[in-house]
Design a protein around this motif. Structure first.
Motif, PDB file in Angstrom:
ATOM      1  N   TRP A   1      38.542  43.267  32.058  1.00  0.00           N
ATOM      2  CA  TRP A   1      39.954  43.448  32.415  1.00  0.00           C
ATOM      3  C   TRP A   1      40.755  42.174  32.173  1.00  0.00           C
ATOM      4  O   TRP A   1      41.817  41.984  32.771  1.00  0.00           O
ATOM      5  CB  TRP A   1      40.091  43.878  33.870  1.00  0.00           C
ATOM      6  N   ARG A   2      40.282  41.330  31.334  1.00  0.00           N
ATOM      7  CA  ARG A   2      40.938  40.045  31.084  1.00  0.00           C
ATOM      8  C   ARG A   2      42.425  40.221  30.765  1.00  0.00           C
ATOM      9  O   ARG A   2      42.805  41.055  29.942  1.00  0.00           O
ATOM     10  CB  ARG A   2      40.261  39.330  29.915  1.00  0.00           C
ATOM     11  N   GLY A   3      43.259  39.439  31.458  1.00  0.00           N
ATOM     12  CA  GLY A   3      44.693  39.472  31.217  1.00  0.00           C
ATOM     13  C   GLY A   3      45.443  40.515  32.023  1.00  0.00           C
ATOM     14  O   GLY A   3      46.681  40.476  32.067  1.00  0.00           O
ATOM     15  N   ARG A   4      44.718  41.439  32.660  1.00  0.00           N
ATOM     16  CA  ARG A   4      45.412  42.451  33.467  1.00  0.00           C
ATOM     17  C   ARG A   4      46.073  41.786  34.675  1.00  0.00           C
ATOM     18  O   ARG A   4      45.501  40.904  35.311  1.00  0.00           O
ATOM     19  CB  ARG A   4      44.434  43.523  33.945  1.00  0.00           C
ATOM     20  N   LYS A   5      47.275  42.229  35.009  1.00  0.00           N
ATOM     21  CA  LYS A   5      47.990  41.718  36.178  1.00  0.00           C
ATOM     22  C   LYS A   5      48.133  42.837  37.185  1.00  0.00           C
ATOM     23  O   LYS A   5      48.485  43.962  36.839  1.00  0.00           O
ATOM     24  CB  LYS A   5      49.356  41.178  35.759  1.00  0.00           C
TER      25      LYS A   5
ATOM     26  N   ALA B   1      37.073  39.773  44.292  1.00  0.00           N
ATOM     27  CA  ALA B   1      36.161  40.883  44.011  1.00  0.00           C
ATOM     28  C   ALA B   1      36.468  41.518  42.662  1.00  0.00           C
ATOM     29  O   ALA B   1      35.556  41.861  41.900  1.00  0.00           O
ATOM     30  CB  ALA B   1      36.253  41.919  45.123  1.00  0.00           C
ATOM     31  N   ILE B   2      37.744  41.686  42.350  1.00  0.00           N
ATOM     32  CA  ILE B   2      38.129  42.304  41.075  1.00  0.00           C
ATOM     33  C   ILE B   2      37.717  41.415  39.903  1.00  0.00           C
ATOM     34  O   ILE B   2      37.249  41.904  38.871  1.00  0.00           O
ATOM     35  CB  ILE B   2      39.629  42.627  41.056  1.00  0.00           C
ATOM     36  N   GLU B   3      37.856  40.109  40.066  1.00  0.00           N
ATOM     37  CA  GLU B   3      37.403  39.192  39.018  1.00  0.00           C
ATOM     38  C   GLU B   3      35.890  39.330  38.810  1.00  0.00           C
ATOM     39  O   GLU B   3      35.410  39.333  37.665  1.00  0.00           O
ATOM     40  CB  GLU B   3      37.753  37.748  39.388  1.00  0.00           C
TER      41      GLU B   3
END
Length: 207
Positions: free
Chosen positions: A35-39, A83-85
Motif C-alpha cells: 500500500w505504499r503511498g496510500r494516504k 499496524a497498517i504499515e
C-alpha cells in the motif's frame, strides 16, 4: 482594504498552525509495501498523536526482517498507522485495540478501503483486554499510548504476565521521554532507543 485583507491572511495561516499543533484531522501515509503511498484520513480525537513519518521509518528499519509473516498487536491503535504499515509490509495478521468507538469505526473503514481481510479491530480499553489471560500470542507489539496517562508500564506488565507474547517477541514503546523504565519486565532486553524532543521510542525483545 488591502491592510484588512493582509490581516485575514495572517490569521488564517496562524489558525492552520494552531490546528496542526492541536492534532486536527489530517492524514497518515503508508511508507512502504503493497500500500505504499496510500494516504488515510485521521480523525481528531483527544490524545491522538499519530507517529510521525520520520519515527515510523526508523521503527520499520529496526523491524525490517521481523514483520513479514508476523502476528501484530497494536495496543493503542488510534490512527492505525503502525499496524497498517506492518500489514502493508506483509504481516500475517494484526489486531488493533482502540477504546474510542468513533476511532474504532474509522479504523474499520480505513481497513475496508484497503481491502484488508487479515486485521481485526477490537473496540475495548487495552488494559482491560490485556488483564485477561491471552487468547493469542503475538510476535510484534506496538505500544503508543496517550502521553502522561500512566498507561505504558501497566500495558507492558500485562503483556508479560498474561502471556500475550510469543518467544522472542519484539515490543515497540513510544512514550514521553521522562518515562521511568526501571519497572519494565525483567526479561525484556532493550535493543534500540532514540530520544527526539519530548519523545522517546524504544524497541525491546522478550527473552
Amino acid at each position: 482594504m488591502k491592510q484588512a485583507k493582509s490581516t485575514v491572511k495572517r490569521h488564517s495561516a496562524g489558525e492552520k498552525r494552531l490546528a496542526a499543533v492541536a492534532g486536527a484531522p489530517g492524514e497518515v501515509r503508508v511508507i512502504s509495501g503493497k500500500w505504499r503511498g496510500r494516504k488515510l484520513a485521521v480523525l481528531d480525537a483527544e490524545g491522538l498523536r499519530p507517529t510521525t513519518d520520520r519515527v515510523k521509518e526508523t521503527l520499520f528499519n529496526w523491524l525490517m526482517h521481523d514483520i513479514s509473516g508476523s502476528a501484530v498487536l497494536d495496543c493503542f491503535a488510534g490512527s492505525g498507522s503502525l499496524a497498517i504499515e506492518a500489514l502493508s509490509r506483509y504481516a500475517a495478521h494484526a489486531t488493533l485495540v482502540e477504546r474510542d468507538a468513533g476511532l474504532a469505526r474509522h479504523l474499520k473503514q480505513n481497513l475496508q478501503k484497503l481491502n484488508c481481510d487479515n486485521a481485526q479491530v477490537i473496540n475495548q480499553d487495552c488494559l482491560s483486554l490485556l488483564s485477561a489471560m491471552a487468547t493469542q500470542q503475538y510476535n510484534v507489539v506496538f505500544i503508543d499510548p496517550p502521553f502522561r496517562k500512566g498507561l505504558a508500564l501497566p500495558c507492558c506488565q500485562a503483556l508479560e504476565q498474561q502471556q500475550w507474547l510469543a518467544d522472542n517477541a519484539l515490543v515497540y514503546l513510544e512514550t514521553e521521554k521522562e518515562l521511568i523504565t526501571a519497572q519494565m519486565p525483567a526479561n525484556w532486553r532493550l535493543l534500540k532507543e532514540k530520544i527526539a524532543g519530548q519523545l522517546a521510542y524504544r524497541l525491546y525483545q522478550r527473552s
